[in-house]
Design a protein around this motif. Structure first.
Motif, short mmCIF file in Angstrom:
data_model
loop_
_atom_site.label_atom_id
_atom_site.label_comp_id
_atom_site.label_asym_id
_atom_site.label_seq_id
_atom_site.Cartn_x
_atom_site.Cartn_y
_atom_site.Cartn_z
N PRO A 1 0.86 -1.14 0.25
CA PRO A 1 -0.07 -0.12 -0.05
C PRO A 1 0.69 1.34 -0.13
O PRO A 1 0.40 2.52 -0.33
N GLU A 2 2.06 1.19 0.52
CA GLU A 2 2.89 2.31 0.53
C GLU A 2 4.57 1.78 -0.14
O GLU A 2 5.22 1.50 0.53
N PRO A 3 4.53 1.90 -1.60
CA PRO A 3 5.46 1.33 -2.10
C PRO A 3 7.06 1.60 -1.83
O PRO A 3 7.76 0.98 -1.39
N GLY B 1 8.21 -7.99 -0.61
CA GLY B 1 8.72 -9.01 -1.07
C GLY B 1 10.09 -8.90 -1.86
O GLY B 1 10.35 -7.77 -2.09
N ASP B 2 10.81 -10.05 -2.34
CA ASP B 2 12.04 -9.70 -2.94
C ASP B 2 11.83 -10.77 -4.23
O ASP B 2 11.73 -12.08 -4.16
N LEU B 3 12.14 -10.19 -5.36
CA LEU B 3 12.02 -10.58 -6.58
C LEU B 3 13.48 -11.23 -7.09
O LEU B 3 14.41 -10.17 -7.47
N VAL C 1 8.96 -1.09 -8.59
CA VAL C 1 9.17 0.30 -8.10
C VAL C 1 7.63 0.30 -7.35
O VAL C 1 7.39 0.63 -6.14
N SER C 2 6.54 0.37 -8.21
CA SER C 2 4.97 0.74 -7.97
C SER C 2 4.62 -0.53 -7.12
O SER C 2 3.50 -0.31 -6.22
N MET C 3 5.10 -1.66 -6.80
CA MET C 3 4.44 -2.76 -6.16
C MET C 3 5.20 -2.89 -4.64
O MET C 3 4.63 -3.83 -3.90
N GLY C 4 6.35 -2.10 -4.46
CA GLY C 4 6.91 -2.26 -3.44
C GLY C 4 7.53 -3.75 -2.87
O GLY C 4 7.85 -4.47 -1.91
N VAL C 5 8.30 -3.84 -4.09
CA VAL C 5 9.14 -5.39 -4.14
C VAL C 5 10.41 -5.08 -4.38
O VAL C 5 10.88 -4.44 -5.47
#
Length: 158
Positions: free
Chosen positions: A86-88, A94-96, A129-133
């Motif tokens: 909700p606050e990227p 998470g980590d990709l 970036v926009s997903m907080g990942v």
């Protein structure tokens, strides 16, 4: 003239209800047969929204074309999360791994604006970036700089 219906359906779980049923019903085809075919073709994308195109010709024959799910859905599946942050910029969900980013870029490359794999991977990282990942333990913007610096050239070359 052929009729075309394009919808997003849950992978392997499409139903004759909205959005498919109301779109296909007036075309006079067997909606259940179409739904069964869609579910068969989208079974590997279980839990993701999948773009599907159904083309119905004059003889009421249909063809189903399954697209690749959106990049965000592929990232969520790889990272095993339900939704993005909700606050990227504040909260990381998470980590990709960079290898997964490369895999997603290869899947989506035909749908992307990029001409090469390096830029396609950068598009995937940009979505993070926009997903907080995070990507490979780094903030996405740091990962983009690392890609530009050549740190991941070996992974990109495979």
């Amino acid at each position: 003239m052929a009729e075309v219906v394009e919808v997003l359906v849950p992978g392997g779980k499409a139903t004759a209800g909205p959005p498919l049923g109301p779109a296909l019903g007036p075309l006079g085809i067997n909606v259940k047969a179409v739904v069964d075919e869609i579910n068969k073709q989208t079974a590997t994308f279980n839990g993701m929204q999948v773009p599907v195109k159904v083309v119905v010709d004059e003889k009421k024959a249909f063809t189903v074309t399954v697209g690749i799910p959106p990049t965000t859905a592929l990232i969520k599946k790889e990272v095993k999360i339900e939704k993005g942050s909700p606050e990227p910029n504040m909260q990381i969900v998470g980590d990709l791994p960079i290898e997964a980013a490369v895999r997603i870029a290869r899947m989506k490359q035909n749908d992307m604006l990029s001409y090469d794999l390096r830029n396609a991977v950068k598009e995937v990282v940009g979505t993070c970036v926009s997903m907080g990942v995070n990507v490979d333990g780094k903030r996405p913007k740091e990962a983009l700089a690392a890609i530009d610096a050549g740190e991941y050239d070996k992974v990109l070359a495979e």
